[in-house]
Design an enzyme around this catalytic site. Structure first.
Site, PDB file in Angstrom:
ATOM      1  CB  ALA A 166     -12.195  10.559 -13.281  1.00 15.18           C
TER       2      ALA A 166
ATOM      3  CD  GLU B 178     -16.627  16.954 -13.299  1.00 13.06           C
ATOM      4  OE1 GLU B 178     -15.823  16.189 -13.305  1.00 13.06           O
ATOM      5  OE2 GLU B 178     -17.499  16.882 -14.213  1.00 13.06           O
TER       6      GLU B 178
ATOM      7  N   GLY C  53     -12.395  15.772 -12.589  1.00  7.88           N
ATOM      8  CA  GLY C  53     -13.251  15.163 -11.477  1.00  7.88           C
ATOM      9  C   GLY C  53     -12.475  16.274 -10.173  1.00  7.88           C
TER      10      GLY C  53
ATOM     11  CD  GLU D 228     -13.415  16.632 -17.414  1.00  4.02           C
ATOM     12  OE1 GLU D 228     -12.781  17.856 -17.753  1.00  4.02           O
ATOM     13  OE2 GLU D 228     -13.457  16.402 -16.334  1.00  4.02           O
TER      14      GLU D 228
END
Ligand SMILES: C=C(C)C(=O)SCCNC(=O)CCNC(=O)[C@H](O)C(C)(C)COP(=O)(O)OP(=O)(O)OC[C@H]1O[C@@H](n2cnc3c(N)ncnc32)[C@H](O)[C@@H]1OP(=O)(O)O
Length: 297
Positions: A105, A151, A148, A171
């Site tokens: 992200a 993910e 992300g 993260e």
């Protein structure tokens, strides 16, 4: 974005190819366009495969290692929905570039978020557009698939990797935790101990380790990855799209429920295939020793 008259093959997005290359391909009939193709800024899309039945989406923010900002995910959602609605498309591939599938992200975008802005905006909720797709989605991962990015790969149905791919949920290094499924999907792929190790250390794992753990189905040389992924999508595309969709639903149910309920669900989908013309055609073709002619019905 279903079929539009005779112009049923798509090449969406303005960055896919330069104009003269596009004109050359268009003249050969290899690529055809929707008349009103959306203009994407953060992804490129095109239709590939010898039967032009594979939708390819390339994440395209190379300077930011394809960091998954909100506009990118909105475009990705639109492109996935468009391919899902297009009857000429059998399977979808999501890929990045050789350096990065996606490095997570967008940290710069979320740096000043607060708990209340996240809650109010439903931060990262648009990611579910990918997992809601009925058609198979294959992630072709070269380079970094972090946070992300990992993910997003796990939101897909199958992950193929180039041998230099690196997966991870880092993260923890930036004071947060995976927020788009990493703590839930990763243990389902690799088991609790390995998932904990990956999430709690932030360490990266390479493509071969990821394959051994069951996160990735196959590993290929970097320059062969896309070609092999397209072959996989084309192989899936030889089957009835309707039955492929039902098979995907049935396998996904294994992640949603207990064994007994899952087996019941499988039975109802299996019985349901007997309500389709393609099931009848598949079995009839086998008995008549000829290839099936599936109609998606
Ligand atoms: C769902 C959630 C919460 C998340 O995903 S949180 C994010 C999880 N991901 C990460 O923490 C990975 C962050 N990135 C990195 O650690 C490093 O960029 C890597 C992937 C190891 C690569 O390192 P390098 O090869 O040295 O490249 P690096 O110079 O860091 O990155 C190139 C550019 O991409 C940018 N970039 C890389 N990852 C980014 C990210 N996740 N968000 C925003 N920008 C990013 C980076 O800031 C740099 O931009 P600039 O040139 O403007 O400074």
């Amino acid at each position: 974005m279903a079929s539009v008259g005779a112009v049923t093959r798509i090449l969406l997005g303005k960055n896919v190819l330069n104009t003269s290359r596009v004109a050359a391909l268009s003249n050969t009939g290899l690529v055809k366009f929707y008349s009103a193709a959306p203009s994407y800024e953060n992804i490129k899309t095109k239709v590939v495969g010898s039967k032009k039945n594979v939708g390819l989406i390339q994440l395209y923010r190379p300077k930011a290692l394809n960091a998954l900002c909100k506009p990118l995910f909105q475009e990705l959602g639109q492109a996935v929905k468009a391919f899902d609605a297009d009857d000429s498309i059998s399977a979808i591939i999501i890929t990045g570039n050789e350096k990065a599938f996606a490095a997570g992200a967008d940290i710069k975008e979320m740096q000043n978020n607060s708990y209340s802005t996240n809650q109010k905006a439903g931060f990262l909720q648009e990611w579910e557009d990918v997992s809601n797709c009925g058609k198979p989605i294959i992630a072709a991962v070269n380079g970094f698939a972090l946070g992300g990015g990992c993910e997003l790969a796990m939101l897909c149905d199958i992950i193929y990797a180039g041998e230099k791919a690196k997966f991870g949920q880092p993260e923890i290094n930036i004071g947060t935790i995976p927020g788009a499924g990493g703590t839930q999907r990763l243990p389902r792929y690799v088991g609790k101990s390995k998932a904990m190790e990956i999430v709690l250390t932030g360490n990266f794992i390479d493509a071969h380790e990821a394959e051994k753990m069951g996160l990735v189905s196959r590993v290929f040389p970097v320059d062969k990855l896309l070609e092999e992924t397209i072959k996989l999508a084309e192989r899936i595309g030889t089957h009835s799209p309707l039955i492929v969709k039902m098979a995907k639903q049935a396998v996904n149910q294994a992640y949603e429920t207990n064994l007994k309920a899952g087996l019941q669900y499988e039975k109802s989908i299996f019985y349901g295939t007997f309500a389709t013309a393609d099931r009848k055609e598949g079995m009839t073709a086998f008995i008549e020793k000829r290839p099936p002619n599936f109609k998606n019905e």
